[in-house]
Design a protein around this motif. Structure first.
Motif, PDB file in Angstrom:
ATOM      1  N   ALA A  48       0.815  -1.211   0.000  1.00  0.00           N
ATOM      2  CA  ALA A  48       0.000   0.000   0.000  1.00  0.00           C
ATOM      3  C   ALA A  48       0.849   1.262   0.000  1.00  0.00           C
ATOM      4  CB  ALA A  48      -0.941   0.001   1.205  1.00  0.00           C
ATOM      5  N   ALA A  49       2.063   1.176   0.494  1.00  0.00           N
ATOM      6  CA  ALA A  49       2.931   2.353   0.599  1.00  0.00           C
ATOM      7  C   ALA A  49       3.652   2.679  -0.703  1.00  0.00           C
ATOM      8  CB  ALA A  49       3.962   2.125   1.709  1.00  0.00           C
ATOM      9  N   ARG A  50       3.516   1.857  -1.718  1.00  0.00           N
ATOM     10  CA  ARG A  50       4.230   2.108  -2.973  1.00  0.00           C
ATOM     11  C   ARG A  50       3.695   3.352  -3.692  1.00  0.00           C
ATOM     12  NH1 ARG A  50       2.943  -3.406  -5.889  1.00  0.00           N
ATOM     13  NH2 ARG A  50       0.911  -2.618  -5.181  1.00  0.00           N
ATOM     14  N   ASP A  51       4.560   4.006  -4.435  1.00  0.00           N
ATOM     15  CA  ASP A  51       4.195   5.166  -5.251  1.00  0.00           C
ATOM     16  C   ASP A  51       3.905   4.663  -6.664  1.00  0.00           C
ATOM     17  OD1 ASP A  51       3.842   7.651  -6.365  1.00  0.00           O
ATOM     18  OD2 ASP A  51       5.981   8.104  -6.494  1.00  0.00           O
ATOM     19  N   ILE A  52       2.659   4.311  -6.926  1.00  0.00           N
ATOM     20  CA  ILE A  52       2.283   3.680  -8.193  1.00  0.00           C
ATOM     21  C   ILE A  52       2.132   4.726  -9.286  1.00  0.00           C
ATOM     22  CG2 ILE A  52       0.415   2.414  -9.348  1.00  0.00           C
ATOM     23  CD1 ILE A  52      -0.017   0.888  -6.775  1.00  0.00           C
ATOM     24  N   ILE A  53       2.648   4.415 -10.480  1.00  0.00           N
ATOM     25  CA  ILE A  53       2.511   5.306 -11.628  1.00  0.00           C
ATOM     26  C   ILE A  53       1.404   4.782 -12.536  1.00  0.00           C
ATOM     27  CG2 ILE A  53       4.906   6.086 -11.542  1.00  0.00           C
ATOM     28  CD1 ILE A  53       5.507   4.149 -13.851  1.00  0.00           C
ATOM     29  N   PRO A  54       0.729   5.674 -13.270  1.00  0.00           N
ATOM     30  CA  PRO A  54      -0.369   5.225 -14.138  1.00  0.00           C
ATOM     31  C   PRO A  54       0.164   4.452 -15.343  1.00  0.00           C
ATOM     32  CG  PRO A  54       0.021   7.573 -14.434  1.00  0.00           C
ATOM     33  CD  PRO A  54       0.875   7.140 -13.281  1.00  0.00           C
ATOM     34  N   PRO A  55      -0.638   3.534 -15.878  1.00  0.00           N
ATOM     35  CA  PRO A  55      -0.209   2.771 -17.051  1.00  0.00           C
ATOM     36  C   PRO A  55      -0.209   3.625 -18.311  1.00  0.00           C
ATOM     37  CG  PRO A  55      -2.469   2.219 -16.509  1.00  0.00           C
ATOM     38  CD  PRO A  55      -1.969   3.114 -15.413  1.00  0.00           C
ATOM     39  N   VAL A  56       0.414   3.126 -19.351  1.00  0.00           N
ATOM     40  CA  VAL A  56       0.467   3.811 -20.645  1.00  0.00           C
ATOM     41  C   VAL A  56      -0.113   2.880 -21.700  1.00  0.00           C
ATOM     42  CG1 VAL A  56       2.458   5.220 -20.030  1.00  0.00           C
ATOM     43  CG2 VAL A  56       2.814   2.973 -21.063  1.00  0.00           C
ATOM     44  N   GLY A  57      -0.338   3.425 -22.895  1.00  0.00           N
ATOM     45  CA  GLY A  57      -0.792   2.606 -24.011  1.00  0.00           C
ATOM     46  C   GLY A  57      -2.219   2.143 -23.900  1.00  0.00           C
ATOM     47  N   THR A  58      -3.099   3.005 -23.387  1.00  0.00           N
ATOM     48  CA  THR A  58      -4.493   2.590 -23.189  1.00  0.00           C
ATOM     49  C   THR A  58      -5.361   2.819 -24.420  1.00  0.00           C
ATOM     50  OG1 THR A  58      -4.920   4.751 -22.178  1.00  0.00           O
ATOM     51  CG2 THR A  58      -4.406   2.921 -20.693  1.00  0.00           C
ATOM     52  N   ASP A  59      -4.746   3.203 -25.539  1.00  0.00           N
ATOM     53  CA  ASP A  59      -5.501   3.378 -26.787  1.00  0.00           C
ATOM     54  C   ASP A  59      -4.744   2.738 -27.947  1.00  0.00           C
ATOM     55  OD1 ASP A  59      -3.391   5.108 -26.813  1.00  0.00           O
ATOM     56  OD2 ASP A  59      -4.521   6.856 -27.509  1.00  0.00           O
ATOM     57  N   SER A  60      -4.282   1.522 -27.730  1.00  0.00           N
ATOM     58  CA  SER A  60      -3.348   0.907 -28.681  1.00  0.00           C
ATOM     59  C   SER A  60      -4.007   0.077 -29.780  1.00  0.00           C
ATOM     60  CB  SER A  60      -2.361   0.011 -27.914  1.00  0.00           C
ATOM     61  OG  SER A  60      -3.030  -1.115 -27.380  1.00  0.00           O
ATOM     62  N   ILE A  61      -5.319  -0.159 -29.709  1.00  0.00           N
ATOM     63  CA  ILE A  61      -5.993  -0.959 -30.731  1.00  0.00           C
ATOM     64  C   ILE A  61      -6.544  -0.016 -31.799  1.00  0.00           C
ATOM     65  CG2 ILE A  61      -7.774  -2.663 -31.225  1.00  0.00           C
ATOM     66  CD1 ILE A  61      -5.683  -3.738 -29.358  1.00  0.00           C
ATOM     67  N   SER A  62      -6.057  -0.165 -33.036  1.00  0.00           N
ATOM     68  CA  SER A  62      -6.464   0.735 -34.108  1.00  0.00           C
ATOM     69  C   SER A  62      -6.735  -0.062 -35.377  1.00  0.00           C
ATOM     70  CB  SER A  62      -5.362   1.778 -34.363  1.00  0.00           C
ATOM     71  OG  SER A  62      -5.721   2.646 -35.407  1.00  0.00           O
ATOM     72  N   LEU A  63      -7.994  -0.379 -35.598  1.00  0.00           N
ATOM     73  CA  LEU A  63      -8.405  -1.026 -36.846  1.00  0.00           C
ATOM     74  C   LEU A  63      -8.917   0.049 -37.794  1.00  0.00           C
ATOM     75  CD1 LEU A  63     -10.410  -4.125 -35.524  1.00  0.00           C
ATOM     76  CD2 LEU A  63      -7.975  -3.962 -36.051  1.00  0.00           C
ATOM     77  N   PRO A  64      -8.497   0.032 -39.062  1.00  0.00           N
ATOM     78  CA  PRO A  64      -8.961   1.071 -39.990  1.00  0.00           C
ATOM     79  C   PRO A  64     -10.466   1.040 -40.212  1.00  0.00           C
ATOM     80  CG  PRO A  64      -7.752  -0.647 -41.151  1.00  0.00           C
ATOM     81  CD  PRO A  64      -7.556  -0.889 -39.699  1.00  0.00           C
ATOM     82  N   ALA A  65     -11.066  -0.141 -40.062  1.00  0.00           N
ATOM     83  CA  ALA A  65     -12.515  -0.295 -40.215  1.00  0.00           C
ATOM     84  C   ALA A  65     -12.914  -1.596 -39.545  1.00  0.00           C
ATOM     85  CB  ALA A  65     -12.901  -0.310 -41.697  1.00  0.00           C
ATOM     86  N   PRO A  66     -14.164  -1.714 -39.127  1.00  0.00           N
ATOM     87  CA  PRO A  66     -14.602  -2.998 -38.571  1.00  0.00           C
ATOM     88  C   PRO A  66     -14.411  -4.120 -39.587  1.00  0.00           C
ATOM     89  CG  PRO A  66     -16.232  -1.277 -38.161  1.00  0.00           C
ATOM     90  CD  PRO A  66     -15.234  -0.697 -39.106  1.00  0.00           C
ATOM     91  N   VAL A  67     -14.025  -5.283 -39.107  1.00  0.00           N
ATOM     92  CA  VAL A  67     -13.868  -6.418 -40.017  1.00  0.00           C
ATOM     93  C   VAL A  67     -15.216  -7.097 -40.206  1.00  0.00           C
ATOM     94  CG1 VAL A  67     -11.477  -6.776 -39.313  1.00  0.00           C
ATOM     95  CG2 VAL A  67     -13.295  -8.063 -38.183  1.00  0.00           C
ATOM     96  N   SER A  68     -15.341  -7.801 -41.316  1.00  0.00           N
ATOM     97  CA  SER A  68     -16.576  -8.501 -41.641  1.00  0.00           C
ATOM     98  C   SER A  68     -16.328  -9.998 -41.692  1.00  0.00           C
ATOM     99  CB  SER A  68     -17.110  -8.033 -42.997  1.00  0.00           C
ATOM    100  OG  SER A  68     -16.223  -8.443 -44.040  1.00  0.00           O
ATOM    101  N   ALA A  69     -17.392 -10.768 -41.773  1.00  0.00           N
ATOM    102  CA  ALA A  69     -17.254 -12.218 -41.907  1.00  0.00           C
ATOM    103  C   ALA A  69     -16.471 -12.565 -43.166  1.00  0.00           C
ATOM    104  CB  ALA A  69     -18.637 -12.869 -41.925  1.00  0.00           C
TER     105      ALA A  69
END
Length: 566
Positions: free
Chosen positions: A354-375
């Motif tokens: 509990a005493a640790r100085d935690i830093i926030p995570p990075v890379g929370t927007d890393s999924i980038s598809l140009p368009a939805p995929v189809s069947a």
């Protein structure tokens, strides 16, 4: 200041003044002879200053006759593969006696590049355990797949002297090393004289000699005793791996004994919280090795002293004066039953985390598809029935190259549940292109539906396997919405998922939540017919390419850039 600290250690170790902490009434497991020696352990700050004697201390921990062994060292792992952040990994595995972990942020680096190294080196400064970092050497890991980032020697050099950095992580590009690839040579020369981790599956003979001549000193990819023996005879430290997918311990432990233990250490590579909850971490590897006939002296030495020596960590690995106070108290030696852990002189408990100085995570927007995929994007067109198929070997990441006759309907090659052959696709997710690799895989046991993962070694595109094209498309598109993770789909509906929003690789939830989510996912996969112990991690390793220089003709790979199975 340094002189004052050293003076305090000398005074406390020699008994002139009371030690800061004394662990009283323990039996020290001697890594020299294998004896159990009654003793106190005196600690000044974060350093052991007295053993094999009795001491007075300002703080006293009663050992109650328990067995004291050095803290365990996991010599090679990817924190990302635990599916949790470094801080939750710290909280998850330190109570299992892992006081030092040497990580390669290779997975996150292949998604984010330098921000991944920044995140891990900063996090390592704040964990209770000593988290050390080896710098990712192969980003991208292969030219056969679209990665999210590139790291050259110039990108790695600024981190070389960071206090938490050991050296260069697993050098996976064997052809690049043996053929003198300029990019590989630049990295090897930049870190020459320091530690360089190896990654050399099946490498033998003169090719192994050439690889070792680059200054590479360790390997965690040996899968047979014959391969491991050749490697240690040629000066390599073999890291015996037992993770959630790759399980090599049973094959290699016949080599491990008190004579050979200086040449072997343990690692997990990839191990998730569910398996840690059910079995343990390095404590499980030690317990399993002993149950298979390894002498406790060899097992505990490899888990601590041998590991420390291999990575130049001369300040730990033994319970001895002058060494870092990383101590594990056991209720049972052969069962490796951990009851208490001391990390750098501190008794591990909830307050410490509990005493640790935690830093926030990075890379929370890393999924980038140009368009939805189809069947239709999941389909493979063809007229012939004989198709290449990736084989699945449970417990291994090696994939046999198979062939099968598959049905064709309206020009579309179909999966075949009767032959246990599903469709597999790898969908580029880094925003650089819209490539999709398509193929077939045998071994998942699916009767229908689909499963998808944004954890896809080593470039971490989205890997999806299924019997139904529409379900596969739903699974891929769902992972873009959640920022990555795992998902099970049937009849167009999401039946279970686990978001991994941190680079599409790690959860931002507590490890207990991840453990419980994995249970639900595993049950959902079983409902589709999949009986694999680790279906999602097995899926995550399927995009791995083969090793062309070995001329192995019976392995297959997905080539995402050319969108075909080769």
């Amino acid at each position: 200041m340094a002189g004052s600290v050293i003076s305090d250690r000398i005074a406390q170790g020699s008994g002139r003044v009371a030690a800061d902490t004394v662990i009283r009434n323990v039996r020290l497991f001697d890594l020299v002879t294998g004896e159990l020696l009654p003793t106190d352990i005196a600690i000044c700050g974060d350093t052991i200053v007295g053993t094999l004697d009795q001491y007075e201390g300002t703080t006293v921990i009663d050992g109650h006759g328990r067995i004291a062994v050095p803290g365990f060292i996991d010599t090679h792992l990817h924190v990302e593969s635990s599916l949790i952040t470094p801080f939750e990994f710290d909280r998850c595995v330190l109570p299992h006696g892992v006081t030092t972990a040497i990580c390669d942020p290779h997975e996150m680096a292949n998604v984010l590049g330098r921000p991944a190294l920044d995140y891990f080196t900063e996090a390592a400064m704040r964990t209770v355990m000593d988290l050390r970092v080896n710098l990712s050497s192969c980003v991208p890991s292969t030219a056969l797949e679209t990665s999210g980032a590139t790291l050259g020697a110039a990108d790695l050099l600024p981190y070389r002297d960071h206090p938490k950095v050991i050296g260069l992580a697993e050098f996976m590009n064997i052809p690049g090393v043996l053929n003198g690839d300029p990019v590989c040579m630049e990295k090897l020369e930049a870190f020459a004289g320091g530690h360089i981790d190896g990654h050399a599956p099946l490498l033998r003979g003169r090719r192994l000699n050439g690889y070792l001549s680059a200054g590479i000193t360790t390997d965690h990819e040996a899968t047979t005793a014959e391969e491991a023996l050749e490697k240690v005879r040629k000066g390599m430290m073999v890291l015996i791996r037992e993770g959630s997918v790759c399980k090599d311990l049973r094959a290699l432990v016949p080599l491990l004994n008190p004579v050979t233990s200086p040449f072997f250490a343990f690692c997990t590579d990839d191990r998730n919280p569910l398996e840690i909850a059910h079995e343990g971490h390095l404590d499980y590897l030690i317990r399993l090795a002993i149950s298979l006939g390894v002498e406790p002296l060899a097992a505990y030495r490899s888990a601590s002293l041998s590991a420390a020596n291999a990575f130049g960590l001369r300040d730990r690995g033994m319970i001895a004066p002058g060494r870092r106070a990383d101590i594990v108290l056991l209720d049972d030696l052969r069962e490796c039953r951990v009851s208490d852990v001391i990390s750098a002189g501190r008794l591990v408990n909830d307050a410490l985390f509990a005493a640790r100085d935690i830093i926030p995570p990075v890379g929370t927007d890393s999924i980038s598809l140009p368009a939805p995929v189809s069947a239709q994007d999941m389909q493979i067109k063809g007229s012939g029935t004989q198709r290449p198929v990736i084989g699945l070997l449970p417990g291994q990441i090696i994939t046999p190259f198979l062939h099968a006759d598959l049905p064709v309907v309206d020009g579309i090659v179909q999966p075949d549940p009767a032959q246990d052959i599903a469709r597999i696709c790898v969908v580029a997710r880094h925003g650089h292109n819209d490539n999709i690799g398509r193929g077939f895989v045998r071994g998942f046991g699916l009767s229908g539906g689909a499963m998808a993962s944004s954890v896809g070694h080593d470039s971490h595109n989205i890997c999806v396997v299924g019997m139904n094209d529409a379900d596969m498309a739903v699974a891929v598109n769902h992972l873009e919405k959640t920022g990555g993770g795992f998902v099970v789909v049937r009849d167009g509906m999401v039946v279970a998922d686990m978001p991994l929003p941190v680079a599409g690789l790690m959860s931002d939830a507590p490890f207990e939540t991840v453990r419980d989510q994995l249970e639900v996912l595993r049950a959902a996969a079983r409902a589709l017919g999949c009986q694999l112990d680790e279906p999602f991690l097995q899926l995550a390793f399927l995009p791995l390419p083969v090793i062309p220089h070995l001329k192995i003709t019976d392995f297959g790979m997905v080539d995402v850039n050319r969108m075909e199975l080769v």
